[in-house]
Design a protein around this motif. Structure first.
Motif, PDB file in Angstrom:
ATOM      1  N   ARG A 127       0.857  -1.194   0.000  1.00  0.00           N
ATOM      2  CA  ARG A 127       0.000   0.000   0.000  1.00  0.00           C
ATOM      3  C   ARG A 127       0.888   1.237   0.000  1.00  0.00           C
ATOM      4  NH1 ARG A 127      -5.216  -1.362   0.504  1.00  0.00           N
ATOM      5  NH2 ARG A 127      -5.699  -3.358   1.500  1.00  0.00           N
ATOM      6  N   SER A 147       1.755   5.273  -0.602  1.00  0.00           N
ATOM      7  CA  SER A 147       1.170   6.612  -0.623  1.00  0.00           C
ATOM      8  C   SER A 147       2.260   7.645  -0.388  1.00  0.00           C
ATOM      9  CB  SER A 147       0.077   6.746   0.440  1.00  0.00           C
ATOM     10  OG  SER A 147       0.605   6.471   1.719  1.00  0.00           O
ATOM     11  N   LEU A 162      -5.385   6.010   6.611  1.00  0.00           N
ATOM     12  CA  LEU A 162      -4.905   4.876   5.830  1.00  0.00           C
ATOM     13  C   LEU A 162      -5.672   3.645   6.309  1.00  0.00           C
ATOM     14  CD1 LEU A 162      -1.026   5.541   5.877  1.00  0.00           C
ATOM     15  CD2 LEU A 162      -2.781   6.510   4.390  1.00  0.00           C
TER      16      LEU A 162
END
Ligand SMILES: [Cu+2]
Length: 464
Positions: free
Chosen positions: A197, A199, A230
């Motif tokens: 993930r 970002s 998140l």
């Protein structure tokens, strides 16, 4: 202060070379006195015509010379150097002399002017003064009124310029440009096997409306206060690139992962960045916050957020919201959080998602009979919460990684136990679940009632 007092015996007259004094002061002081033609300082007063030079290093929230003695009437020039490896510092004196903000390794010369009375200096980076980053300039051999401070000096010393709290009307509507923080839990993005993930979070310093009638220069993760939520599951790996667009050092600490803080949590100087990678091994709503000192001030000024890691087999619900409680301690209008107020621990507002009472103006919707889950995190920096929803009861409560009520095989909806408040200390989190029996407006509050009255108050608007 007395204990830290370092006497500076500077050699006066036209003698150059003050090695004795420099040795005495262990490295950081070089005093050179030269005969200058004229020495008119910032005070505008004529002095002895001589100039005293001192070297001052800034490191670990201290000036290397907490007391600088100067022959009365000499002009003082400070050669200032930032010897920290990650913090920005400066020097401001109460006669108006000051340096620019210095990044690690940078130097500057501060012309203090003619010294004929005691001057106080400090680092103006938020909270550094409160952590002891102060110095004194003392004239040696001055007249007896030396050290007496005028009212103006006192005001300059305190660094206070009134509080924006005086302009706040907590019951007023937000300004026309105000946008509420989206309390809906961002959906779980599907992840391919082995995918990370990723970002990017940018740190900004920007002036925002933070209460009705109040603008503050807040420090944000990703433009919002709180920062972005998140969302992942146990076992997910997150890779966050943090970029510091601020004017002072900031960093980040993700509670959602476990790793040695030594490198990734170090404050990042302005313009710097860090890639912070962690794997979420355990479920919960985890705080993240700025890791730069003093953290109380950085959190109070907006630098906090949440990572939601779902427990395995988390049942689906009709609606999921995220509510972070935090405090604000206003500085002057347009300024940043007042470090003295943060230290004193009496906030001007207590907020859900960064703005007092915002969900009174923009209620969170729900329908009768729907199962609503609210993830709650207490971001502090200093106050606990007792999260309560008026007019309903929780049938499921999850706190700090475990079900207090319901969950597992014992769904709260089928049990007979109930809960009225989720108690959380700063940095603790969990979720509560409820259904609403009939249409209406159900307030959610911190049942620390003085905090509800300071703004920790919102509404569920329940319809058929
Ligand atoms: Cu920070």
């Amino acid at each position: 202060m007395i204990g830290r007092l370092l006497r500076v015996r500077c050699a006066v007259a036209k003698r150059l070379g003050t090695k004795g004094a420099a040795v005495l002061l262990a490295l950081f002081l070089v005093v050179v006195v030269v005969a200058a033609g004229t020495a008119m300082g910032l005070t505008g007063k004529a002095g002895t015509g001589k100039t005293t030079y001192v070297d001052v290093s800034m490191q670990h929230m201290r000036y290397s010379l907490p007391t600088i003695e100067v022959p009365a009437g000499n002009r003082l020039v400070i050669n200032l150097r930032n010897d920290d490896d990650d913090m920005v510092h400066d020097l401001v004196l109460d006669n108006g002399a000051h340096s620019e903000r210095l990044a690690p390794g940078q130097s500057a010369q501060v012309d203090v002017g003619v010294v004929d009375h005691t001057l106080h200096g400090w680092c103006s980076i938020s909270g550094h003064r409160q952590m002891g980053m102060e110095l004194e300039v003392v004239p040696r051999g001055a007249s007896s009124d030396d050290g007496a401070m005028s009212g103006h000096d006192m005001a300059a010393m305190s660094g206070h310029d009134g509080s924006a709290a005086d302009d706040m009307d907590l019951m007023a509507d937000p300004g026309p440009d105000f946008t509420p923080y989206d309390a809906v839990l961002p959906p779980l993005q599907p992840l391919a096997h082995g995918e990370v993930r990723k970002s990017t979070i940018t740190i900004n310093e920007e002036t925002k409306e933070v209460a009705p009638g109040v603008e503050q220069k807040v420090w944000t993760f990703g433009d919002t206060m709180p920062g972005p939520v998140l969302h992942g599951q146990v076992g997910d790996t997150f890779e966050v690139t943090l970029v510091n667009h601020g004017t002072e050092a900031h960093g980040i600490d993700f509670h959602a992962g476990s790793l040695a803080p030594d490198t990734v949590m170090k404050p990042i100087p302005p313009g710097g960045s860090v890639v912070y990678r962690f794997t979420a091994e355990r479920a919960g709503i985890w705080m993240y916050h700025c890791s730069s000192m003093p953290m109380s001030v950085h959190i109070a000024n907006g630098m906090f957020g949440a990572v939601v890691i779902e427990p395995p087999d988390l049942p689906k619900v009709d609606r999921s919201y995220v509510v972070l409680q935090s405090e604000q301690y206003f500085g002057p209008q347009g300024g940043s959080a007042d470090p003295d107020k943060v230290m004193a621990g009496v906030p001007d507002t207590v907020d859900f998602n960064g703005y007092p009472r915002q969900y009174d103006h923009f209620p969170l919707p729900a329908k009768v009979g729907e199962r609503v889950r609210v993830w709650v995190l207490d971001a502090g920096p200093s106050r606990a919460t007792a999260f309560h929803v008026v007019g309903t009861q929780f049938d499921t409560v999850y706190s700090e990684g475990a079900y207090l009520l319901g969950g597992g095989g014992d769904s709260g909806a089928t049990g007979s136990g109930g809960s009225q408040a989720l108690g959380l200390m700063p940095a603790q989190g969990g979720f509560v679940e409820m259904t609403f029996p009939e249409p209406g407006h159900y307030p959610f509050v911190s049942h620390v009632m003085t905090d509800a009255e300071r703004g920790a108050h919102g509404l569920f608007e329940v319809t058929n």
